[in-house]
Design a protein around this motif. Structure first.
Motif, PDB file in Angstrom:
ATOM      1  N   VAL A 310       1.464  -0.986   0.211  1.00 44.88           N
ATOM      2  CA  VAL A 310       0.332   0.322  -0.317  1.00 44.88           C
ATOM      3  C   VAL A 310       0.737   1.253  -0.090  1.00 44.88           C
ATOM      4  O   VAL A 310       1.780   1.385   0.122  1.00 44.88           O
ATOM      5  CB  VAL A 310      -1.112   0.075   1.420  1.00 44.88           C
ATOM      6  N   PHE A 311       0.086   2.557  -0.510  1.00 43.48           N
ATOM      7  CA  PHE A 311       1.193   3.465  -0.394  1.00 43.48           C
ATOM      8  C   PHE A 311       0.320   4.350   0.903  1.00 43.48           C
ATOM      9  O   PHE A 311      -0.666   4.269   0.830  1.00 43.48           O
ATOM     10  CB  PHE A 311       0.896   4.404  -1.829  1.00 43.48           C
ATOM     11  N   VAL A 312       1.417   4.550   1.542  1.00 42.57           N
ATOM     12  CA  VAL A 312       1.089   5.354   2.989  1.00 42.57           C
ATOM     13  C   VAL A 312       1.212   6.786   2.745  1.00 42.57           C
ATOM     14  O   VAL A 312       2.770   7.275   2.950  1.00 42.57           O
ATOM     15  CB  VAL A 312       1.519   4.350   4.074  1.00 42.57           C
ATOM     16  N   VAL A 313       0.953   8.109   3.391  1.00 39.00           N
ATOM     17  CA  VAL A 313       1.244   9.141   3.194  1.00 39.00           C
ATOM     18  C   VAL A 313       1.914   9.630   4.437  1.00 39.00           C
ATOM     19  O   VAL A 313       0.132   9.662   5.777  1.00 39.00           O
ATOM     20  CB  VAL A 313      -0.376  10.384   2.506  1.00 39.00           C
ATOM     21  N   ARG A 317       4.428  12.797   2.820  1.00 43.86           N
ATOM     22  CA  ARG A 317       5.145  11.868   1.845  1.00 43.86           C
ATOM     23  C   ARG A 317       4.335  10.430   1.382  1.00 43.86           C
ATOM     24  O   ARG A 317       4.540  10.262   2.741  1.00 43.86           O
ATOM     25  CB  ARG A 317       6.371  11.858   2.117  1.00 43.86           C
ATOM     26  N   VAL A 318       5.177  10.198   0.666  1.00 49.23           N
ATOM     27  CA  VAL A 318       4.785   9.030  -0.127  1.00 49.23           C
ATOM     28  C   VAL A 318       5.475   7.666   0.759  1.00 49.23           C
ATOM     29  O   VAL A 318       6.390   7.872   0.224  1.00 49.23           O
ATOM     30  CB  VAL A 318       4.246   8.506  -1.695  1.00 49.23           C
ATOM     31  N   HIS A 319       4.704   6.795   1.197  1.00 57.19           N
ATOM     32  CA  HIS A 319       5.958   5.800   2.127  1.00 57.19           C
ATOM     33  C   HIS A 319       5.248   4.227   0.899  1.00 57.19           C
ATOM     34  O   HIS A 319       3.660   3.794   1.763  1.00 57.19           O
ATOM     35  CB  HIS A 319       5.626   5.601   2.986  1.00 57.19           C
ATOM     36  N   LEU A 320       5.608   3.601   0.252  1.00 52.31           N
ATOM     37  CA  LEU A 320       5.270   2.381   0.286  1.00 52.31           C
ATOM     38  C   LEU A 320       5.970   1.392   1.243  1.00 52.31           C
ATOM     39  O   LEU A 320       6.932   0.969   1.975  1.00 52.31           O
ATOM     40  CB  LEU A 320       6.466   2.011  -1.307  1.00 52.31           C
ATOM     41  N   ARG A 321       4.693   0.416   1.207  1.00 49.75           N
ATOM     42  CA  ARG A 321       4.247  -0.279   3.022  1.00 49.75           C
ATOM     43  C   ARG A 321       4.037  -1.546   2.160  1.00 49.75           C
ATOM     44  O   ARG A 321       2.985  -1.813   1.772  1.00 49.75           O
ATOM     45  CB  ARG A 321       3.869   0.169   3.592  1.00 49.75           C
ATOM     46  N   ASN A 322       4.999  -2.730   2.273  1.00 45.93           N
ATOM     47  CA  ASN A 322       4.612  -4.339   2.490  1.00 45.93           C
ATOM     48  C   ASN A 322       3.595  -4.655   3.409  1.00 45.93           C
ATOM     49  O   ASN A 322       3.986  -4.663   5.157  1.00 45.93           O
ATOM     50  CB  ASN A 322       5.925  -5.378   2.454  1.00 45.93           C
ATOM     51  N   VAL A 323       2.673  -4.929   3.201  1.00 50.71           N
ATOM     52  CA  VAL A 323       1.290  -6.057   4.155  1.00 50.71           C
ATOM     53  C   VAL A 323       1.098  -6.599   4.320  1.00 50.71           C
ATOM     54  O   VAL A 323       1.143  -7.911   3.172  1.00 50.71           O
ATOM     55  CB  VAL A 323      -0.087  -4.521   4.079  1.00 50.71           C
ATOM     56  N   GLU A 343      -3.514   5.700  10.130  1.00 55.91           N
ATOM     57  CA  GLU A 343      -2.422   5.535   9.462  1.00 55.91           C
ATOM     58  C   GLU A 343      -3.718   6.362   7.766  1.00 55.91           C
ATOM     59  O   GLU A 343      -5.165   6.379   8.130  1.00 55.91           O
ATOM     60  CB  GLU A 343      -1.614   4.990   8.754  1.00 55.91           C
ATOM     61  N   GLN A 344      -3.314   7.191   7.009  1.00 54.13           N
ATOM     62  CA  GLN A 344      -3.462   7.270   5.481  1.00 54.13           C
ATOM     63  C   GLN A 344      -3.515   6.548   4.848  1.00 54.13           C
ATOM     64  O   GLN A 344      -1.773   6.278   5.131  1.00 54.13           O
ATOM     65  CB  GLN A 344      -4.029   8.724   5.599  1.00 54.13           C
ATOM     66  N   VAL A 345      -3.734   5.770   3.866  1.00 50.61           N
ATOM     67  CA  VAL A 345      -3.186   4.769   2.629  1.00 50.61           C
ATOM     68  C   VAL A 345      -3.754   5.583   1.096  1.00 50.61           C
ATOM     69  O   VAL A 345      -5.167   6.601   1.225  1.00 50.61           O
ATOM     70  CB  VAL A 345      -3.603   3.529   3.184  1.00 50.61           C
ATOM     71  N   ILE A 346      -3.169   5.773   0.310  1.00 57.10           N
ATOM     72  CA  ILE A 346      -3.758   6.439  -1.263  1.00 57.10           C
ATOM     73  C   ILE A 346      -4.838   4.789  -1.450  1.00 57.10           C
ATOM     74  O   ILE A 346      -4.235   4.034  -1.354  1.00 57.10           O
ATOM     75  CB  ILE A 346      -2.804   7.086  -1.600  1.00 57.10           C
ATOM     76  N   VAL A 347      -5.788   5.872  -1.949  1.00 54.80           N
ATOM     77  CA  VAL A 347      -6.883   4.752  -2.194  1.00 54.80           C
ATOM     78  C   VAL A 347      -7.097   5.218  -3.709  1.00 54.80           C
ATOM     79  O   VAL A 347      -8.305   4.031  -4.894  1.00 54.80           O
ATOM     80  CB  VAL A 347      -8.249   4.512  -1.806  1.00 54.80           C
ATOM     81  N   GLU A 348      -6.473   5.960  -4.865  1.00 55.11           N
ATOM     82  CA  GLU A 348      -7.078   5.989  -6.723  1.00 55.11           C
ATOM     83  C   GLU A 348      -5.567   6.600  -6.538  1.00 55.11           C
ATOM     84  O   GLU A 348      -4.922   7.069  -6.458  1.00 55.11           O
ATOM     85  CB  GLU A 348      -7.777   7.929  -6.266  1.00 55.11           C
ATOM     86  N   ASP A 349      -5.959   6.167  -8.202  1.00 54.91           N
ATOM     87  CA  ASP A 349      -4.510   6.380  -9.237  1.00 54.91           C
ATOM     88  C   ASP A 349      -2.961   5.938  -8.793  1.00 54.91           C
ATOM     89  O   ASP A 349      -2.745   6.943  -8.518  1.00 54.91           O
ATOM     90  CB  ASP A 349      -4.299   8.058  -9.354  1.00 54.91           C
ATOM     91  N   ASP A 355       7.387   6.239  -3.873  1.00 56.14           N
ATOM     92  CA  ASP A 355       7.841   5.803  -2.725  1.00 56.14           C
ATOM     93  C   ASP A 355       8.932   7.250  -2.824  1.00 56.14           C
ATOM     94  O   ASP A 355       9.410   7.353  -3.009  1.00 56.14           O
ATOM     95  CB  ASP A 355       8.878   4.497  -2.137  1.00 56.14           C
ATOM     96  N   GLY A 356       8.462   7.826  -1.823  1.00 55.73           N
ATOM     97  CA  GLY A 356       8.981   9.406  -1.268  1.00 55.73           C
ATOM     98  C   GLY A 356       8.668  10.024  -1.803  1.00 55.73           C
ATOM     99  O   GLY A 356       9.753  11.591  -1.876  1.00 55.73           O
ATOM    100  N   GLN A 357       7.770  10.464  -2.359  1.00 53.39           N
ATOM    101  CA  GLN A 357       6.852  11.515  -2.823  1.00 53.39           C
ATOM    102  C   GLN A 357       6.100  12.660  -1.908  1.00 53.39           C
ATOM    103  O   GLN A 357       5.948  11.930  -1.562  1.00 53.39           O
ATOM    104  CB  GLN A 357       5.991  11.000  -4.332  1.00 53.39           C
ATOM    105  N   ARG A 358       6.176  14.023  -2.599  1.00 51.47           N
ATOM    106  CA  ARG A 358       5.757  15.143  -1.802  1.00 51.47           C
ATOM    107  C   ARG A 358       4.454  14.864  -2.290  1.00 51.47           C
ATOM    108  O   ARG A 358       3.967  14.898  -3.290  1.00 51.47           O
ATOM    109  CB  ARG A 358       6.471  16.261  -1.720  1.00 51.47           C
TER     110      ARG A 358
END
Length: 366
Positions: A310-313, A317-323, A343-349, A355-358
């Motif tokens: 998932v992508f966690v914000v 900043r975006v953090h790629l995290r294995n779950v 925590e907040q996760v990206i749900v679209e697009d 990873d690391g994107q602002r």
């Protein structure tokens, strides 16, 4: 100098605003606690509960037809009329013969008159025999003659009764045939195919049309590895491809005992809470059948998950995290490891982020 300072501050503020606004927007949803649902997936198809090839038991020429493709019919509606002229003439002839026979029986039997006369003679001879004026042997002959006439009368009555019954049965049979030459709708439905039209000469059992029932069945196909936990009465969620992302509640009503030998998938019938007119034969979709549920510490929307990541914000900043996932339903996923509530996760697009994107987080509300 003061004016220059104000201008510099304004430029800095504009730059900050620009930098903030220039960040891509990430649609996020919160990780929440709640009840995790374990569901098994399947594909669904809507079919007419049954369809029937309308046939005529009696051959003949079609003289009238109300059939039209797409015609809605109700049980008992007259759809096709086969020419009954010859059969009506046959019925008229049989009826005439039947009536004539009944009238002849009303007139009376000649054998019955003969028996009455023979019995009178027997009585006279019995009196003469008692007085000694008639031989006993001759009296016995007369008695046998009366008995013989009685037997003839009984046989005639049986024959007449059988003949009348034959006429009555023939009339019932012919009238039943006459009724069968008027073809009626066997159930409520819609005409889908027409195979005979006015003027066509058809034989017994010839197909006339195909009628599709108004009642529908929703069939779900479940893979062999997911089938064991499915039970009648379990709740389900259904999504039809033709109706967007809207989901409909459903219940498992029937489980067929054998799998399709070609696909090894089992068929389950569902009762879907949807307007009947939306269940158009042929539409497809997907289903998840709820086979279990439990309390969960972290639940995310299913659309936030790609693979096992998932992508966690966090802090913009975006953090790629294995779950590690647990129960999965049509819209939500239980996360056993890797996330916690809040925590907040990206749900679209998801394909637009790395990873690391602002980013600038924006809540979707779910």
């Amino acid at each position: 100098m003061k004016k220059i300072l104000i201008a510099v501050v304004a430029l800095i503020a504009a730059a900050v605003v620009f930098l903030v606004m220039a960040k891509p927007v990430a649609k996020v949803a919160p990780v929440v606690k709640g009840r995790a649902v374990n569901s098994v997936p399947g594909s669904i198809t809507v079919e007419a509960e049954y369809q029937m090839e309308l046939k005529s038991e009696i051959g003949g020429r079609v003289i009238e037809s109300q059939l039209d493709e797409g015609l809605a019919v109700q049980k008992g509606d007259v759809l096709v009329q086969i020419d009954t002229g010859d059969l009506e003439l046959d019925i008229e002839k049989t009826q005439s013969e039947y009536d004539a026979k009944k009238k002849s029986l009303e007139i009376g039997s000649s054998i019955r008159l003969q028996l009455a006369t023979a019995r009178e003679n027997l009585e006279n001879l019995e009196r003469l025999t008692k007085s000694g004026n008639y031989a006993p042997a001759e009296l016995e002959k007369q008695r046998r003659q009366v008995k013989q006439i009685e037997q003839q009368l009984a046989l005639e009555e049986v024959s007449n009764s059988h003949l009348l019954a034959s006429y009555e049965n023939a009339l019932k049979t012919k009238r039943r045939q006459l009724d069968k030459m008027t073809i009626r709708a066997p159930f409520d439905g819609v005409v889908s195919v027409i195979k005979a039209r006015p003027g066509d000469l058809i034989g017994p059992g010839a197909p006339i049309a195909v009628i599709i029932a108004n009642s529908r069945k929703v069939e779900a196909k479940i893979s062999e590895e997911n089938f064991s936990g499915v039970r009648v009465g379990q709740p389900a969620s259904v999504r039809f491809l033709g109706y967007g992302d809207h989901t409909y509640d459903a219940v498992v009503t029937k489980i067929l005992p054998t799998a399709d030998p070609a696909t090894q998938r089992y068929v389950v019938h569902l009762d879907v809470k949807i307007d009947r007119e939306k269940l158009v034969p042929g539409i497809t979709g997907e289903v998840t059948i709820q086979v279990g549920e439990r309390d969960a510490e972290a639940i995310i929307p299913r659309r936030a998950l790609f693979g096992n990541s998932v992508f966690v914000v966090e802090d913009g900043r975006v953090h790629l995290r294995n779950v590690e996932t647990g129960y999965v339903s049509l819209t939500a996923v239980e996360v056993l490891k890797g996330l916690q509530a809040g925590e907040q996760v990206i749900v679209e697009d998801l394909d637009k982020f790395y990873d690391g994107q602002r980013v600038r987080a924006e809540s979707t509300g779910n």
